[in-house]
Design a protein around this motif. Structure first.
Motif, short mmCIF file in Angstrom:
data_model
loop_
_atom_site.label_atom_id
_atom_site.label_comp_id
_atom_site.label_asym_id
_atom_site.label_seq_id
_atom_site.Cartn_x
_atom_site.Cartn_y
_atom_site.Cartn_z
N ARG A 232 5.38 -6.35 27.59
CA ARG A 232 5.53 -5.41 27.54
C ARG A 232 6.60 -4.83 27.47
O ARG A 232 7.42 -5.31 28.92
CB ARG A 232 4.84 -4.67 27.46
CG ARG A 232 2.95 -5.46 26.09
CD ARG A 232 1.76 -4.07 26.84
NE ARG A 232 1.68 -3.08 26.31
CZ ARG A 232 1.10 -2.32 26.67
NH1 ARG A 232 0.07 -2.93 28.39
NH2 ARG A 232 1.04 -1.44 26.92
N GLN A 234 9.48 -1.34 27.76
CA GLN A 234 9.74 0.62 27.15
C GLN A 234 11.20 0.67 26.71
O GLN A 234 12.22 -0.23 27.08
CB GLN A 234 9.39 1.09 28.04
CG GLN A 234 8.11 0.39 29.01
CD GLN A 234 6.88 1.15 28.33
OE1 GLN A 234 7.02 2.09 26.92
NE2 GLN A 234 5.84 0.12 28.16
N GLU A 268 5.07 -2.27 31.42
CA GLU A 268 4.41 -1.59 30.15
C GLU A 268 3.85 -0.23 31.07
O GLU A 268 3.17 0.27 30.24
CB GLU A 268 2.79 -2.53 30.39
CG GLU A 268 1.98 -3.03 31.98
CD GLU A 268 1.29 -3.85 31.83
OE1 GLU A 268 -0.15 -3.78 32.42
OE2 GLU A 268 1.17 -5.33 30.97
N ALA A 270 4.67 3.12 30.86
CA ALA A 270 5.85 4.12 30.66
C ALA A 270 6.09 5.22 31.74
O ALA A 270 6.88 5.29 32.15
CB ALA A 270 5.73 5.48 29.44
N GLU A 289 7.25 2.10 23.53
CA GLU A 289 7.50 0.74 23.70
C GLU A 289 7.97 -0.10 22.58
O GLU A 289 8.10 0.83 21.43
CB GLU A 289 5.52 0.52 23.74
CG GLU A 289 5.92 -0.73 24.15
CD GLU A 289 3.75 -1.64 24.38
OE1 GLU A 289 3.59 -0.88 25.06
OE2 GLU A 289 3.79 -2.02 24.53
N ARG A 291 8.32 -3.24 20.37
CA ARG A 291 7.46 -3.97 20.32
C ARG A 291 8.40 -5.46 19.58
O ARG A 291 9.34 -5.39 18.84
CB ARG A 291 5.74 -4.04 19.03
CG ARG A 291 5.59 -2.79 20.17
CD ARG A 291 4.13 -3.22 19.39
NE ARG A 291 3.00 -4.44 19.69
CZ ARG A 291 1.73 -4.65 20.18
NH1 ARG A 291 1.37 -3.35 20.11
NH2 ARG A 291 1.62 -5.53 20.60
#
Ligand SMILES: Nc1ncnc2c1ncn2[C@@H]1O[C@H](COP(=O)(O)OP(=O)(O)OP(=O)(O)O)[C@@H](O)[C@H]1O
Length: 327
Positions: A232, A234, A268, A270, A289, A291
């Motif tokens: 993941r 940010q 992951e 933030a 996020e 993706r």
């Protein structure tokens, strides 16, 4: 408005196991040493570009064509050896395999009678798939989306533990796709095993729990769809991305500068980024996020040199196999 199906004791799913499955047509290998498992209680997307071998695999699984090598079993047995196949597995391989002059209701009644399924189940299913109002119309007049729904009703007649659907979203409008998504999800929560083929990842992205991706008859990737997204990340926009990036880097995070005022941070968390910016006195204009685009990823996976679609210009089908005929 459709109602939810009633759970029944036969609803618990069964495992599908494909092991070393191979199918050659002449010297063309449509399916090549393919192995994967499909678990109950989950919706699994069987994905690959046109001609990847999805339908050929499903036909072998349903006993419609014979494998050149390997095995395809449902609940530990090949389809031909299942005791009550209709209660174990329901399938919809083609949306057009019905008599065009028959009404939707009669189509289901004929199938129901052949399998000793009561007529009441026919009406229940017509309601469930949302075509009750058109049940008395000839199926030949149905739109593609209505045919898909009729095919789905036929697949569900025996309340099977396993549902196998070939490109079920074809011809459905966005509302129909959303309906199908909810419907399949509901069936999977009952414990059924659901395998859905598609050549478009984004069409099933929000429907499936797991994916099996093939290209040129071979396995390319398999696992929960969440793992396809990778780590993941940010995306953050601020006035001094260098300073923020340096601080996050010192904190052990992987940081990539993506624009004049933006960074991409592999994390992951933030809040950690926001807190660091606050400590440095830097304003944050955006923090979200980012993706990965699954459709891009799908394209990359299936167009890698070793997986590049050889189907264009490949051998054309030699025969059209009908259900019941084993090649
Ligand atoms: N009976 C047959 N004889 C010869 N070749 C065949 C036969 N059936 C399928 N093939 C070939 O096998 C390959 C795989 O076809 P298949 O229909 O399984 O792919 P698919 O992944 O389902 O594609 P699509 O998404 O286009 O339906 C194709 O190259 C196809 O032309």
């Amino acid at each position: 408005m459709t109602t939810a199906p009633t759970p029944s004791p036969t609803s618990t799913g069964a495992r599908i196991e494909i092991a070393g499955l191979t199918k050659s047509f002449g010297d063309f290998r449509a399916v090549d040493d393919l192995s994967f498992v499909v678990e109950p209680g989950r919706v699994t997307g069987f994905l690959g570009p046109n001609g990847a071998g999805k339908t050929t695999t499903l036909r072998m699984l349903l006993g419609l064509i014979r494998p050149s090598a390997g095995s395809a079993t449902i609940d530990g047995r090949p389809y031909a050896e299942l005791d009550n196949p209709m209660q174990v597995v329901g399938s919809a391989l083609e949306a057009t395999s019905f008599h065009p002059g028959r009404t939707g209701r009669d189509h289901l009644r004929v199938l129901a009678a052949a399998s000793r399924v009561p007529d009441a189940r026919v009406d229940e299913l017509l309601e469930l798939v949302g075509i009750a109002a058109a049940a008395g119309k000839r199926a030949g007049t149905y739109s593609m989306g209505m045919r898909q729904r009729l095919g789905l009703a036929a697949a569900l007649l025996g309340d099977p533990r396993v549902l196998i659907l070939d490109e079920p979203a074809n011809g459905l409008d966005p509302e129909g796709i959303r309906w199908l998504r909810g419907f399949l999800r509901h069936l999977s929560t009952e414990g059924k095993t659901i395998l859905v083929s598609s050549h478009l990842l984004n069409e099933v992205e929000q429907t499936v729990d797991d994916v099996v991706i093939i290209a040129n008859g071979r396995l390319v990737q398999q696992g929960p769809i969440s793992t396809l997204h990778g780590d993941r990340r940010q995306l953050v926009r601020t006035t001094d991305p260098d300073r923020l990036g340096a601080a996050l880097g010192e904190d052990g995070l992987l940081v990539v500068r993506t624009g004049d005022d933006s960074l991409e941070v592999t994390s992951e968390d933030a809040r950690r980024i926001g807190d660091t910016a606050l400590r440095l006195g830097l304003p944050i204009y955006e923090l979200r996020e980012s993706r990965s685009d699954l459709e891009d990823l799908f394209f990359q996976l299936t167009s890698a040199p070793e997986n590049r679609n050889r189907n264009l210009g490949a051998t054309e089908p030699t025969t059209d196999v009908q259900p019941g005929e084993v090649q």
